[in-house]
Structure formats: C-alpha cells, structure tokens
Design a protein around this motif. Sequence first.
Motif, mmCIF file in Angstrom:
data_model
loop_
_atom_site.group_PDB
_atom_site.id
_atom_site.type_symbol
_atom_site.label_atom_id
_atom_site.label_comp_id
_atom_site.label_asym_id
_atom_site.label_seq_id
_atom_site.Cartn_x
_atom_site.Cartn_y
_atom_site.Cartn_z
ATOM 1 N N ARG A 25 0.844 -1.263 -0.125
ATOM 2 C CA ARG A 25 -0.026 0.097 0.132
ATOM 3 C C ARG A 25 0.872 1.245 -0.110
ATOM 4 O O ARG A 25 0.612 2.265 -0.834
ATOM 5 N N TRP A 26 1.947 1.210 0.938
ATOM 6 C CA TRP A 26 2.807 2.342 0.996
ATOM 7 C C TRP A 26 3.517 2.754 -0.337
ATOM 8 O O TRP A 26 3.415 3.703 -0.627
ATOM 9 N N ALA A 27 4.049 1.516 -1.063
ATOM 10 C CA ALA A 27 4.656 1.788 -2.129
ATOM 11 C C ALA A 27 3.828 2.294 -3.514
ATOM 12 O O ALA A 27 4.078 3.323 -4.062
ATOM 13 N N LEU A 28 2.614 1.702 -3.189
ATOM 14 C CA LEU A 28 1.327 2.454 -4.224
ATOM 15 C C LEU A 28 1.068 3.764 -3.971
ATOM 16 O O LEU A 28 0.938 4.693 -5.110
ATOM 17 N N GLU A 29 0.987 4.133 -2.713
ATOM 18 C CA GLU A 29 0.755 5.577 -2.538
ATOM 19 C C GLU A 29 1.874 6.388 -2.860
ATOM 20 O O GLU A 29 1.803 7.647 -3.331
ATOM 21 N N GLU A 30 3.124 6.096 -2.512
ATOM 22 C CA GLU A 30 4.234 6.961 -3.187
ATOM 23 C C GLU A 30 4.159 7.283 -4.476
ATOM 24 O O GLU A 30 4.710 8.455 -4.998
ATOM 25 N N VAL A 31 3.877 6.380 -5.408
ATOM 26 C CA VAL A 31 4.022 6.336 -6.563
ATOM 27 C C VAL A 31 2.697 6.977 -7.254
ATOM 28 O O VAL A 31 2.254 7.041 -8.290
ATOM 29 N N GLU A 32 1.763 7.260 -6.260
ATOM 30 C CA GLU A 32 0.359 7.783 -6.678
ATOM 31 C C GLU A 32 -0.569 6.783 -7.583
ATOM 32 O O GLU A 32 -1.082 7.293 -8.486
ATOM 33 N N LYS A 33 -0.556 5.502 -7.302
ATOM 34 C CA LYS A 33 -1.096 4.472 -8.280
ATOM 35 C C LYS A 33 -2.466 4.067 -7.466
ATOM 36 O O LYS A 33 -2.249 3.521 -6.452
ATOM 37 N N PRO A 34 -3.558 4.239 -7.963
ATOM 38 C CA PRO A 34 -4.466 3.631 -7.215
ATOM 39 C C PRO A 34 -4.782 2.211 -7.303
ATOM 40 O O PRO A 34 -4.153 1.624 -8.361
ATOM 41 N N TYR A 35 -5.418 1.675 -6.369
ATOM 42 C CA TYR A 35 -5.703 0.303 -6.153
ATOM 43 C C TYR A 35 -6.869 -0.312 -5.582
ATOM 44 O O TYR A 35 -7.403 0.534 -4.971
ATOM 45 N N GLU A 36 -7.002 -1.504 -5.710
ATOM 46 C CA GLU A 36 -8.149 -2.026 -5.183
ATOM 47 C C GLU A 36 -7.790 -3.071 -4.294
ATOM 48 O O GLU A 36 -6.611 -3.813 -4.307
ATOM 49 N N VAL A 37 -8.469 -3.406 -3.101
ATOM 50 C CA VAL A 37 -8.177 -4.496 -2.110
ATOM 51 C C VAL A 37 -9.193 -5.534 -2.059
ATOM 52 O O VAL A 37 -10.431 -5.013 -1.995
ATOM 53 N N ARG A 38 -8.675 -6.797 -2.119
ATOM 54 C CA ARG A 38 -9.735 -7.646 -1.953
ATOM 55 C C ARG A 38 -9.423 -8.629 -0.474
ATOM 56 O O ARG A 38 -8.209 -8.835 -0.361
ATOM 57 N N LEU A 39 -10.050 -8.390 0.369
ATOM 58 C CA LEU A 39 -9.925 -8.697 1.861
ATOM 59 C C LEU A 39 -10.346 -10.367 1.785
ATOM 60 O O LEU A 39 -11.151 -10.778 1.143
ATOM 61 N N LEU A 40 -9.372 -10.819 2.778
ATOM 62 C CA LEU A 40 -9.604 -12.376 2.782
ATOM 63 C C LEU A 40 -9.664 -12.759 4.294
ATOM 64 O O LEU A 40 -8.790 -12.466 5.140
ATOM 65 N N PHE A 199 2.759 7.539 3.361
ATOM 66 C CA PHE A 199 2.748 6.281 4.731
ATOM 67 C C PHE A 199 1.446 6.543 5.322
ATOM 68 O O PHE A 199 0.701 5.590 5.662
ATOM 69 N N ARG A 200 1.055 7.792 5.546
ATOM 70 C CA ARG A 200 -0.088 8.090 6.390
ATOM 71 C C ARG A 200 -1.306 7.490 5.686
ATOM 72 O O ARG A 200 -2.358 6.885 6.217
ATOM 73 N N ARG A 201 -1.429 7.906 4.476
ATOM 74 C CA ARG A 201 -2.586 7.253 3.560
ATOM 75 C C ARG A 201 -2.787 5.572 3.613
ATOM 76 O O ARG A 201 -3.802 5.096 3.664
ATOM 77 N N ALA A 202 -1.506 5.286 3.451
ATOM 78 C CA ALA A 202 -1.535 3.758 3.470
ATOM 79 C C ALA A 202 -1.953 3.135 4.758
ATOM 80 O O ALA A 202 -2.691 2.088 5.047
ATOM 81 N N PHE A 203 -1.384 3.776 5.861
ATOM 82 C CA PHE A 203 -1.459 3.383 7.243
ATOM 83 C C PHE A 203 -3.208 3.410 7.494
ATOM 84 O O PHE A 203 -3.794 2.618 7.999
ATOM 85 N N ASP A 204 -3.719 4.643 7.076
ATOM 86 C CA ASP A 204 -5.101 4.654 7.449
ATOM 87 C C ASP A 204 -6.081 3.785 6.776
ATOM 88 O O ASP A 204 -6.855 3.466 7.262
ATOM 89 N N ALA A 205 -5.677 3.596 5.473
ATOM 90 C CA ALA A 205 -6.319 2.608 4.633
ATOM 91 C C ALA A 205 -6.420 1.322 5.549
ATOM 92 O O ALA A 205 -7.485 0.717 5.366
ATOM 93 N N GLN A 206 -5.250 0.791 5.680
ATOM 94 C CA GLN A 206 -5.353 -0.666 6.517
ATOM 95 C C GLN A 206 -5.968 -0.355 7.559
ATOM 96 O O GLN A 206 -6.664 -1.450 8.148
ATOM 97 N N ARG A 207 -5.911 0.800 8.356
ATOM 98 C CA ARG A 207 -6.569 0.630 9.725
ATOM 99 C C ARG A 207 -8.109 0.640 9.653
ATOM 100 O O ARG A 207 -8.790 0.281 10.587
ATOM 101 N N GLN A 208 -8.488 1.374 8.601
ATOM 102 C CA GLN A 208 -10.012 1.579 8.231
ATOM 103 C C GLN A 208 -10.563 0.176 7.916
ATOM 104 O O GLN A 208 -11.697 -0.344 8.600
ATOM 105 N N VAL A 209 -9.789 -1.011 7.625
ATOM 106 C CA VAL A 209 -10.213 -2.167 7.346
ATOM 107 C C VAL A 209 -10.676 -2.840 8.773
ATOM 108 O O VAL A 209 -11.518 -3.468 9.217
#
Lengths: 213, 213
Positions: A25-40, A199-209
């Motif tokens: 997530r952090w790497a994708l946020e650094e390069v500003e590439k949108p992504y989807e998440v499938r939760l398992l 990092f903050r964006r990635a952290f917040d996104a995983q925390r929301q889950v």
Amino acid sequence: MTPVITAFAKSPDRGRGLARDMRVRWALEEVEKPYEVRLLSFDAMKQPAHLALNPFGQIPTYEDGDLVLFESGAIVLRIAEQHARLLPEDANARARAIMWMFAALSTVEPPIVERSMAVILERGEPWYEQRMPILEKNIRQRLDRLSHHLGDADWLDGRFSAGDLMMVMVLFRLEGSGLLEEYPNLAAYVARGQARPAFRRAFDAQRQVFLRS
Amino acid sequence: MTPVITAFAKSPDRGRGLARDMRVRWALEEVEKPYEVRLLSFDAMKQPAHLALNPFGQIPTYEDGDLVLFESGAIVLRIAEQHARLLPEDANARARAIMWMFAALSTVEPPIVERSMAVILERGEPWYEQRMPILEKNIRQRLDRLSHHLGDADWLDGRFSAGDLMMVMVLFRLEGSGLLEEYPNLAAYVARGQARPAFRRAFDAQRQVFLRS
C-alpha cells in the motif's frame, strides 16, 4: 488498469500496520497509483482460489492485468521499477537501493520476526525467560550495525528509496519491544518514514479495514 | 573488468557449499563471467575495511568497478539483470523469477536457518528436544506448499532462472536434516540444480578454499 492486492479481512495485528500488505500500500501511495483491495479470511487464504495466486497461502498478492505476484519484496520492487520515485535513475544507486530491500528482508527482519513469534507462541513455555535475551541480542547485533551505517543521515543511501520503505517497515515491527528506542537515530528514521504523506494514507487505509470489521 | 567477491577463508561449513558466496559463484558461473575471490578471516570481517563494503560484517560482497554490493540476493539479481540467461526476457516472467528469489529468501529460508542455528547453539539446552519438532513443523509447512506448487515440473516457472538458483541453494541448507527427503520432488529439484555444470564449477571452487586451508 487498477491493480488488486489482497489483505487480511481481520488482521491479527488489529490495524497496527504490521501486516505485509502495508508495504505494498505504501509503495503504491508513493507512486500515486490507485489500487483495489480484496479482503480475505484466514480460511479463504488456504483455499485453492488464493493458493493459485500464492502457493504459500499468504497475503499480500498483487494482480495487475496478466501479472500475478506474491512476496511483498517482489511486489514493491515491481512497483518501484515501473514508476520511478522509489528507485534512483543512476544504475549503481539503483542496485544499492535494491540491496537495501534485500538487507531489510533477509538480514534485519528474520531475528525480529523470530522474537515476535516467540512472544506469541512461547510465552507460557518454561524456556521463554531464558531464550528472550538471546533473541534480543540477535536483533541488537543487526541494529548496532544499521545504526552505525545510518549515522545522522536521513535515509540509507541518498534520497528515500524502496530500500528505505522496506527497512522502515521491518523496523516498525519492533514497536512495543523497546528495542528501537535504544537507537535514537533508527527511531528517528522510522518516524521520518511514518511522517511521509504516502505512509499516512496507506496506514489509514489498512486501519479502516480493522475499524470496519 | 573482473568483479571481486569475498568469502570465508575458513568456512564454518567445512566446504559443504552452505556459505552464501556459493550463490554468487553459481550465478557468475551460469553467465560465464570470470571473478576473483578475496578470502577473509572472521576477524577481518569485523574490521573497518570490510565494514565499509558491508556494514553487517558478512560475506559475500561484490565489487565491480565503482559498484559495491552486499546481500547475496541483491548480487545475484544484479548479475542476472546484466547477463540474461538467469532472467526471462518476457517482463511478467521476469517479475515472477524475481518473486521466487524473494520467496526463497523471505519465506523458505528463515525457518531453515532457525533450525540450523538451534542445532548449533541450543543442542545442550533443556528445551532442545521440545523445540525441535516445532521448528521442523515450520519448515514442513513451507515445503508442503512448495512441493505442491512444483509438482512434476523441472523448475519453478518454466526455464531455469535466478529464482531456481536461489531456491535450490536455500533448500540445499536442509542437507543432513532428513527433511528434504520427505519431499521426493523437491529432493529431485535440488539434485537437478546440483547437476548443472555451473553449480559443479562453483561448488568445486569454494571447496578448494576449504581443502587448501
């Protein structure tokens, strides 16, 4: 095309950002590439549909068109190779940034994970008190050297790179152990990583889950 | 320009090919690139001259002109990127070969090293008999999955690649444990790696160091 990553539906770290999807997530946020998440669920991770993506039955995986990858190191490297920003242009500096990714995963992380696993699985065992100092000594051996190398630099080798991203994430696993605080420059290094907007964006996104689950 | 690698002057494995310079030697032999070896005593590995090459004070290192690398994974990847043969040309297949390098180093190797270290360091401890089955279970978890993935294929993903090189070397560390033999397809996979002429040349070269010392 939007890549899809997988992550825990209920992360055992309770949203503290220790699961390995956080690196991707952090790497994708650094390069500003949108992504989807499938939760398992833990059960789904061991089913054929997921094992076809990652034979070891772990998260994260990364699906981007025809490409399917697992291993957070390989995924971060792939993202870094495709979008600049996370790898220097100079060929030698690029090779060194990749070297720091391997150093984080092969040299620094194993003793840290070994200690975390012992805390979870061996706390009730009669040998726990005797083994813990040995495990912590192994970690300090790595941190001594890393701290000496970093000195008062901001990042491991010039500009922030995928090598720093991976090293910060690995050191971040020491949270709560008290070990990182023995090395003020490493603690500041991790804090510098955590302060990055990506990092903050990635952290917040995983925390929301975790908060939603 | 001939690259220079470092290796143990007296390898603790007594020439069995378990030290990590073997991975780099094998990669260099696969791409037929001549190299020189600088042998280091344990004392020299902790001196400033070597720490300037690898802050963790380990072997192997790799010096090629202005470039200095440590971490066997990073060195093998660098060699593979520069000489074809060890990485497929197709971009997705290339990313997957690199993924298998990370899988070998991050997912398969840590429990194998943990067991080897316990055999060396904890054999006299009262908990040794009780911990060993746990350590072996952790290894079997990985080998079960890897064996299932490999099936009756020769290599992990099409042609032999740097991912196979690294995985074979990691599994090779199980020698003498009896664990690899529980998985006939993995044992045959390692034997296939060992049978490659480049492996033989690399193995003989590191063994000569032991025989001469």
